[in-house]
Scaffold this active site. Structure first.
Site, PDB file in Angstrom:
ATOM      1  N   LYS A   1       0.839  -1.200   0.000  1.00 43.32           N
ATOM      2  CA  LYS A   1       0.000   0.000   0.000  1.00 43.32           C
ATOM      3  C   LYS A   1       0.873   1.249   0.000  1.00 43.32           C
ATOM      4  O   LYS A   1       2.001   1.218   0.484  1.00 43.32           O
ATOM      5  CB  LYS A   1      -0.861   0.011   1.274  1.00 43.32           C
ATOM      6  CG  LYS A   1      -2.006  -0.962   1.280  1.00 43.32           C
ATOM      7  CD  LYS A   1      -2.815  -0.833   2.563  1.00 43.32           C
ATOM      8  CE  LYS A   1      -3.982  -1.799   2.583  1.00 43.32           C
ATOM      9  NZ  LYS A   1      -4.969  -1.593   1.504  1.00 43.32           N
TER      10      LYS A   1
ATOM     11  N   ARG B   1     -10.349 -11.518   2.020  1.00 43.34           N
ATOM     12  CA  ARG B   1     -11.146 -12.622   1.469  1.00 43.34           C
ATOM     13  C   ARG B   1     -10.389 -13.937   1.548  1.00 43.34           C
ATOM     14  O   ARG B   1     -10.985 -15.004   1.616  1.00 43.34           O
ATOM     15  CB  ARG B   1     -11.569 -12.264   0.033  1.00 43.34           C
ATOM     16  CG  ARG B   1     -10.412 -12.074  -0.911  1.00 43.34           C
ATOM     17  CD  ARG B   1     -10.801 -11.330  -2.189  1.00 43.34           C
ATOM     18  NE  ARG B   1     -10.873  -9.879  -1.992  1.00 43.34           N
ATOM     19  CZ  ARG B   1     -11.202  -9.023  -2.944  1.00 43.34           C
ATOM     20  NH1 ARG B   1     -11.515  -9.455  -4.160  1.00 43.34           N
ATOM     21  NH2 ARG B   1     -11.249  -7.725  -2.700  1.00 43.34           N
TER      22      ARG B   1
END
Ligand code: BES
Ligand code: MN
Ligand code: ZN
Length: 494
Positions: A278, A352
């Site tokens: 990120k 996920r």
């Protein structure tokens, strides 16, 4: 903070402060009327002088009102009418409690449950009073020898209409306090720095909670996960020095034969993005990436304290998403516990990947209903902002029940689609499924990915990326959606 309830005459109360309401037309709430009469119309005189506009949430603190035993009276405005809508009720209650919070007042008589709120009954108003009072009272525990000053209201007496069902209201207050305790726990865990709030720390907290509330606690270690074949969860944790954990807790409030409701919370204790690193700005906020986990732990605490007649299981997959020589690469393919192979195209779509294995694992508990909760996608924040959580479900009735629970507590969620068409982008040339689709509809495609692992269960997914914490000056965890969950579970308990 302690609460008690009383149907009493406000002029005789010996608390530090009596809180009453007035509107812009200088009409007085029933208790305000009583104080005004006791004081030979002193309050109306002040209002005539223009000391308080009466607008929603404007407050005026008055000392030594003649004929009133309490040394202070706090007036709060209700707007044009004394009957208010939900939003105005919540904001005027918050304003009144904030005014008390900064003033050295230790106990107060709140005469705000008597106000009419369109479409809501006394129970709702009392629950809101307790919830908002506890929210205003909450303090972040600093990592410092210096804590914020301990001032703040310690005791609140709720003044109730004479005809109120006191037994019923007592339960409402006790439940609201239990939910607030759970919410505080969720906020505390969320606010902790990621060097202290590690997967092991969460496991330790779960064990402590289990001990305190006599709950069954199981923690799966890395070796257990390897043996089971949780290749997807392990792929996320592989770049971290912290050992992953899978925390399982059981609360049995109903006969053992009754199927449990299972809550699964994303517990990424820090999300760097992994090799798909990120950017630096606001990366510190990725310590909040375990707020889903914190919310199911908080809900478990609340349910145990409320002694709800349900069976509840919580499952928390927890690890860190870090880049290092052992980290998962974009392009790596792993085998999930379900047997489906996953091409990990972006290591930042890690939520996920841990949830899918936790969801598959949860099938063994034969859930009546399974709900996962996760700070899953930035796309959900783009779609719904910071008001509503994204609500996805493979069962319309469940979706409606969860939406109704959120509407009731104002911990709101908004339904989103899971149509077959959205699955298209998850196709992979190299494995059964890819872990990302394109940028468009990112919260939906993330939910679609999860739905591939919950086909045999009644399932819902809450994307809380926009609501789990606040940024900026008020940076901190909100404790959402503990109150939504608790409302849903109270309803399920009947
Ligand atoms: N934890 C983040 C989601 C997130 C980001 C929540 C910002 C709140 C604020 C999640 O693990 C993530 O990184 N998601 C990616 C998915 C993408 C790579 C498909 C995202 O949202 O950018
Ligand atoms: Mn991520
Ligand atoms: Zn994440």
């Amino acid at each position: 903070m302690e609460f008690s309830i009383k149907a009493q005459s406000p002029e005789k109360s010996r608390t530090h402060c009596v809180v009453i309401a007035v509107n812009e037309a200088q009409q007085l709430s029933p208790s305000a009327q009583v104080l005004n009469d006791a004081s030979a119309a002193y309050l109306v005189k002040l209002l005539r002088q223009g000391d308080l506009s009466g607008k929603v949430g404007k407050t005026l603190l008055v000392h030594n009102v003649p004929g009133v035993a309490a040394p202070r009276v706090l007036l709060v405005g209700t707007g044009k009418e004394l009957t208010v809508n939900e939003r105005d009720y919540r904001s005027l209650v918050r304003a009144a409690l904030r005014a008390l919070d900064g003033s050295g007042i230790a106990d107060a008589l709140l005469c705000l449950a008597e106000l009419d709120v369109t479409g809501r009954d006394l129970e709702w108003r009392v629950e809101q009073l307790v919830t908002i009072a506890r929210d205003v009272r909450y303090r972040i525990t600093r990592v410092s020898d210096k804590q914020d000053p301990a001032y703040g209201v310690k005791t609140i007496t709720l003044s109730l209409p004479a005809k109120a069902n006191l037994a019923k209201i007592k339960t409402v207050v006790a439940n609201a306090e239990a939910v607030a305790n759970g919410t505080d726990l969720t906020r505390d865990l969320g606010n902790m720095p990621p060097n202290l709030c590690t997967p092991s720390y969460l496991a330790k907290q779960a064990r402590a909670l289990g001990k305190e509330w006599k709950l069954e606690v199981d923690v799966l270690e890395e070796a257990d996960m390897k043996k089971l074949g949780m290749g997807s969860l392990l792929a996320v944790s592989s770049g971290s020095r912290q050992a992953p954990k899978l925390i399982v807790m059981h609360y049995t409030g109903a006969p053992k034969t009754k199927k449990p409701i299972v809550l699964v919370g994303k517990g990424i204790t820090f999300d760097t993005g992994g090799i798909s690193l990120k950017p630096a700005p606001e990366m510190d906020e990725m310590k909040f990436d375990m707020c889903g986990a914190a919310s199911v732990l908080g809900t478990m605490r609340a349910v145990a304290e409320m002694k709800l007649a349900i069976n509840l299981t919580i499952v928390v997959p927890t690890c860190e998403n870090m880049p290092d020589g052992n980290a998962t690469r974009p392009g790596d393919i792993v085998r999930s516990l379900s047997g489906q192979t996953i091409e990990i195209l972006n290591t930042d779509a890690e939520g996920r990947l841990i949830l899918c294995d936790a969801l598959t694992y949860s099938e063994r508990f034969k859930p009546d209903t399974i709900i996962d909760v996760a700070t899953l996608t930035g796309a959900c924040v783009i779609a719904l902002g910071n008001e509503a959580a994204g609500l996805f479900a493979n069962d319309d009735a469940l979706s409606s029940e969860l939406k109704a629970a959120g509407d009731y507590t104002f911990d709101r969620a908004w339904p989103m689609p899971l149509w077959e068409e959205y699955h298209e982008g998850l196709k992979s040339n190299f494995a059964d499924v890819g872990n990302v689709a394109g940028r468009a509809g990112g919260s939906i495609t993330a939910a679609c990915f999860l739905s591939r692992f919950t086909k045999n269960m009644r399932w819902a997914h809450l994307d809380i990326a926009g609501v789990a914490w606040k940024s900026g000056k008020e940076k901190g965890a909100t404790g959402r959606p503990v109150s939504l969950f608790c409302r849903y579970l109270i309803t399920r308990a009947g």
